[in-house]
Scaffold this motif. Structure first.
Motif, PDB file in Angstrom:
ATOM      1  N   PRO A 117      39.272  10.355  -2.436  1.00 29.42           N
ATOM      2  CA  PRO A 117      38.725  11.651  -2.012  1.00 29.42           C
ATOM      3  C   PRO A 117      39.603  12.354  -0.977  1.00 29.42           C
ATOM      4  O   PRO A 117      40.149  11.724  -0.082  1.00 29.42           O
ATOM      5  CB  PRO A 117      37.374  11.277  -1.398  1.00 29.42           C
ATOM      6  N   ASP A 118      39.715  13.637  -1.142  1.00 30.59           N
ATOM      7  CA  ASP A 118      40.363  14.504  -0.169  1.00 30.59           C
ATOM      8  C   ASP A 118      39.365  15.621   0.113  1.00 30.59           C
ATOM      9  O   ASP A 118      39.042  16.394  -0.794  1.00 30.59           O
ATOM     10  CB  ASP A 118      41.655  15.072  -0.735  1.00 30.59           C
ATOM     11  N   PRO A 119      38.857  15.713   1.345  1.00 32.12           N
ATOM     12  CA  PRO A 119      37.837  16.716   1.641  1.00 32.12           C
ATOM     13  C   PRO A 119      38.244  18.144   1.289  1.00 32.12           C
ATOM     14  O   PRO A 119      37.396  18.973   0.983  1.00 32.12           O
ATOM     15  CB  PRO A 119      37.612  16.568   3.142  1.00 32.12           C
ATOM     16  N   ALA A 120      39.532  18.434   1.273  1.00 29.61           N
ATOM     17  CA  ALA A 120      39.984  19.795   0.995  1.00 29.61           C
ATOM     18  C   ALA A 120      40.051  20.113  -0.497  1.00 29.61           C
ATOM     19  O   ALA A 120      39.876  21.262  -0.897  1.00 29.61           O
ATOM     20  CB  ALA A 120      41.355  20.024   1.627  1.00 29.61           C
ATOM     21  N   VAL A 121      40.290  19.097  -1.335  1.00 34.13           N
ATOM     22  CA  VAL A 121      40.498  19.369  -2.764  1.00 34.13           C
ATOM     23  C   VAL A 121      39.591  18.580  -3.693  1.00 34.13           C
ATOM     24  O   VAL A 121      39.609  18.781  -4.896  1.00 34.13           O
ATOM     25  CB  VAL A 121      41.972  19.136  -3.183  1.00 34.13           C
TER      26      VAL A 121
END
Length: 183
Positions: free
Chosen positions: A148-152
């Motif tokens: 997971p990447d909070p931005a994408v």
């Protein structure tokens, strides 16, 4: 509507009517129909697979999560996987920090695409949940979202048709044999 008011309404309505589940999305209450027997059987299949491979983890099919980073609200996944004892004293809406995996099983309703394939993966990635597992009954696939990447959102997505094998990456570290889902 404040989150606190939603939490009070959700506790009351769940006790009074077990045919619906409430979620709080972008400041509004959303209703979800209660699941059917096939949905529950898939949940139990997954419980057995995960507990057999990782007995030190708990598989909770009723725990709500605070997913405020995206949804500014509350979500109740079909199931969550976390270390045993993680949900103790957290109430109906737990912090997602210790959750290893969120699980959704598609329902046969008009909103399942938007909710389970678009909004939930984004919300769970923004909350930092390492793995999102989607059992997609419409497409007869198991989809594993990770990294997971909070931005994408989730950067890795792997799909297998019912009947195949798929590995839930670390920190879950479980291989699923989905043959049972073909039936």
């Amino acid at each position: 509507m404040p989150v606190e008011l939603f939490e009070r309404i959700a506790v009351y309505s769940t006790r009074e009517d077990e045919t619906v589940r409430l979620e709080f999305v972008d400041g509004q209450i959303e209703l979800r129909k209660a699941t059917n027997g096939n949905h529950s059987e898939i949940t139990m299949w997954l419980v057995f697979q995960c507990k057999q491979a990782r007995p030190e983890l708990t598989f909770n099919a009723t725990q709500g999560l605070k997913v405020e980073a995206y949804r500014k609200g509350r979500a109740r996944p079909d199931a969550v996987l976390a270390p045993v004892g993680y949900f103790k004293d957290q109430g109906d809406w737990a912090d997602p920090d210790g959750v290893l995996m969120a699980v959704e099983i598609t329902s046969y309703d008009a909103d399942t695409h938007q909710r389970d394939r678009v909004e939930k993966p984004r919300a769970y990635a923004e909350a930092g949940i390492p793995v999102y597992l989607l059992i997609d009954r419409d497409n007869r696939t198991v989809v594993v979202h990770s990294d997971p990447d909070p931005a994408v959102g989730y950067q890795a997505v792997h799909t297998v048709r019912f009947g195949g094998r798929i590995t839930l990456p670390d920190p879950v570290g479980v291989e699923l044999d989905t043959e049972e889902l073909r039936k």
